[in-house]
Scaffold this active site. Structure first.
Site, PDB file in Angstrom:
ATOM      1  NE  ARG A 132     -19.363  60.891 -59.241  1.00  0.00           N
ATOM      2  CZ  ARG A 132     -19.817  62.042 -58.730  1.00  0.00           C
ATOM      3  NH1 ARG A 132     -19.000  62.834 -58.070  1.00  0.00           N
ATOM      4  NH2 ARG A 132     -21.069  62.384 -58.875  1.00  0.00           N
ATOM      5  CG  HIS A 159     -19.541  38.850 -50.610  1.00  0.00           C
ATOM      6  ND1 HIS A 159     -20.661  38.197 -50.147  1.00  0.00           N
ATOM      7  CD2 HIS A 159     -19.212  38.210 -51.758  1.00  0.00           C
ATOM      8  CE1 HIS A 159     -20.983  37.225 -50.976  1.00  0.00           C
ATOM      9  NE2 HIS A 159     -20.117  37.211 -51.967  1.00  0.00           N
ATOM     10  CG  HIS A 178     -19.855  44.873 -53.702  1.00  0.00           C
ATOM     11  ND1 HIS A 178     -20.513  43.718 -54.027  1.00  0.00           N
ATOM     12  CD2 HIS A 178     -20.795  45.847 -53.706  1.00  0.00           C
ATOM     13  CE1 HIS A 178     -21.808  43.981 -54.214  1.00  0.00           C
ATOM     14  NE2 HIS A 178     -22.000  45.263 -54.023  1.00  0.00           N
ATOM     15  CD  GLU A 234     -20.069  37.999 -46.778  1.00  0.00           C
ATOM     16  OE1 GLU A 234     -20.323  37.583 -45.639  1.00  0.00           O
ATOM     17  OE2 GLU A 234     -20.830  38.737 -47.424  1.00  0.00           O
ATOM     18  CG  HIS A 249     -28.568  38.402 -47.026  1.00  0.00           C
ATOM     19  ND1 HIS A 249     -29.410  39.239 -47.690  1.00  0.00           N
ATOM     20  CD2 HIS A 249     -27.475  38.258 -47.808  1.00  0.00           C
ATOM     21  CE1 HIS A 249     -28.849  39.557 -48.841  1.00  0.00           C
ATOM     22  NE2 HIS A 249     -27.681  38.996 -48.937  1.00  0.00           N
ATOM     23  CG  ASP A 250     -32.048  41.294 -46.786  1.00  0.00           C
ATOM     24  OD1 ASP A 250     -31.553  42.310 -47.297  1.00  0.00           O
ATOM     25  OD2 ASP A 250     -32.325  40.278 -47.438  1.00  0.00           O
ATOM     26  CG  HIS A 293     -28.616  47.157 -48.059  1.00  0.00           C
ATOM     27  ND1 HIS A 293     -28.184  47.733 -49.229  1.00  0.00           N
ATOM     28  CD2 HIS A 293     -29.902  47.544 -47.913  1.00  0.00           C
ATOM     29  CE1 HIS A 293     -29.169  48.435 -49.764  1.00  0.00           C
ATOM     30  NE2 HIS A 293     -30.223  48.337 -48.983  1.00  0.00           N
TER      31      HIS A 293
HETATM   32  N1  PXP Z   1     -23.838  37.366 -45.272  1.00  0.00           N
HETATM   33  C1  PXP Z   1     -23.562  37.103 -46.563  1.00  0.00           C
HETATM   34  C2  PXP Z   1     -23.060  35.755 -46.907  1.00  0.00           C
HETATM   35  C3  PXP Z   1     -23.720  38.086 -47.545  1.00  0.00           C
HETATM   36  O1  PXP Z   1     -23.454  37.803 -48.823  1.00  0.00           O
HETATM   37  C4  PXP Z   1     -24.153  39.369 -47.168  1.00  0.00           C
HETATM   38  C5  PXP Z   1     -24.286  40.441 -48.200  1.00  0.00           C
HETATM   39  O2  PXP Z   1     -23.019  40.721 -48.753  1.00  0.00           O
HETATM   40  C6  PXP Z   1     -24.427  39.588 -45.808  1.00  0.00           C
HETATM   41  C7  PXP Z   1     -24.271  38.576 -44.888  1.00  0.00           C
HETATM   42  C8  PXP Z   1     -24.884  40.917 -45.314  1.00  0.00           C
HETATM   43  O3  PXP Z   1     -26.152  41.179 -45.819  1.00  0.00           O
HETATM   44  P1  PXP Z   1     -26.737  42.655 -45.742  1.00  0.00           P
HETATM   45  O4  PXP Z   1     -25.869  43.506 -46.607  1.00  0.00           O
HETATM   46  O5  PXP Z   1     -28.132  42.503 -46.254  1.00  0.00           O
HETATM   47  O6  PXP Z   1     -26.684  43.064 -44.302  1.00  0.00           O
END
Ligand code: PXP
Length: 260
Positions: free
Chosen positions: A19, A44, A51, A75, A205-206, A228
């Site tokens: 928005r 990131h 983002h 990052e 990640h995840d 996330h």
């Molecule tokens: N590490 C890196 C290098 C990432 O690109 C991301 C996603 O932006 C994450 C960690 C975090 O991942 P998530 O959003 O799945 O927790």
């Protein structure tokens, strides 16, 4: 040794960017994460600015400068093109001077990062970037798959840390219980090797409230960066309870993992 929780705020920026205006406010969310116990903030930035945007990175740097105990981690792909007012990761890092830069081999239009570096191919290109960031006193972490030969190359390149890419572990945790233990052991061996080589070990990640308790028993793990799932959990639990729940898992793991 405690395990730091760095909250990735990209999803807050993604909602804001859907928005006009500044709602939700990224800086207020960073402050809230910190006040509820987060040890760091991760962002990131990407050339398409879907983002966090360069201005966010600079504002977060201002917020975190007087808070040396809170780590600022920026990052991204150092080779992603400059576009519009996106100056490229290295220039942005030079302006913001975060505590840590995590270098990631994602492409411009990738939904999210999905693999670590192949340093047999990118070492020569990465070396000057690593040297530049280190000359600015920024800690350098490389996003890596848990492959021993690659981790040895990360050390040779002068990285300070690696961030283990936990996507496949997290996917197996959801769908393939038989392979979870194997993937866990692969990450564990990679982390032990990294520590032996003198590299610090981060992971991300995840990761989520379900799969984090097992992963966070990895020996020597210094930091997890989570975006996330944490922001999704905050929708139902609230940000305060969510940050506390992730922290509680890391605290338990840090006190018990040496026995595993
Ligand atoms: N590490 C890196 C290098 C990432 O690109 C991301 C996603 O932006 C994450 C960690 C975090 O991942 P998530 O959003 O799945 O927790």
């Amino acid at each position: 040794m405690s395990i730091a929780l760095s909250v990735n705020l990209n999803k807050i920026a993604l909602i804001r960017n859907s928005r006009e205006g500044n709602y939700p406010d990224l800086i207020e969310h960073a402050k809230a994460c910190i006040s509820h116990g987060a040890n760091g903030i991760t962002v990131h930035p990407r050339p398409d600015q879907r983002h966090v945007r360069p201005g966010d990175v600079l504002q977060l740097a201002e917020l975190l400068k007087p808070l040396p105990e809170i780590e600022f981690n920026v990052e991204g792909n150092p080779f992603a093109a400059q576009r519009g007012d996106y100056p490229g990761l290295t220039s942005l890092a030079e302006a913001a001077l975060p505590d840590q830069c995590t270098l990631v081999p994602d492409t411009d239009h990738q939904l999210t990062s999905d693999h670590g570096f192949d340093l047999t191919k990118t070492a020569d290109k990465l070396l000057p970037v690593i040297e530049k960031l280190k000359s600015l006193k920024i800690r350098v972490s490389l996003f890596m798959d848990p492959i021993p030969e690659q981790i040895e190359l990360a050390k040779q390149l002068g990285a300070d840390r690696i961030e283990l890419y936990t996507g496949p572990y997290a996917a197996a945790w959801n769908n393939d219980p038989d392979t979870v233990e194997n993937l866990y052991q692969q990450h564990r061996r990679a982390a032990l090797l990294a520590s032996e080589l003198g590299l610090g070990v981060n992971a991300g990640h995840d990761l989520n409230l379900g799969n984090l308790p097992m992963f966070s028993t990895i020996p020597g793990l210094k930091e997890v960066s989570i975006g996330h799932a944490l922001i999704v959990d905050a929708i139902t639990l609230g940000l305060a309870e969510t940050v506390k729940a992730y922290k509680a898992i890391l605290e338990v793991a840090a006190t018990t993992r040496d026995g595993r």
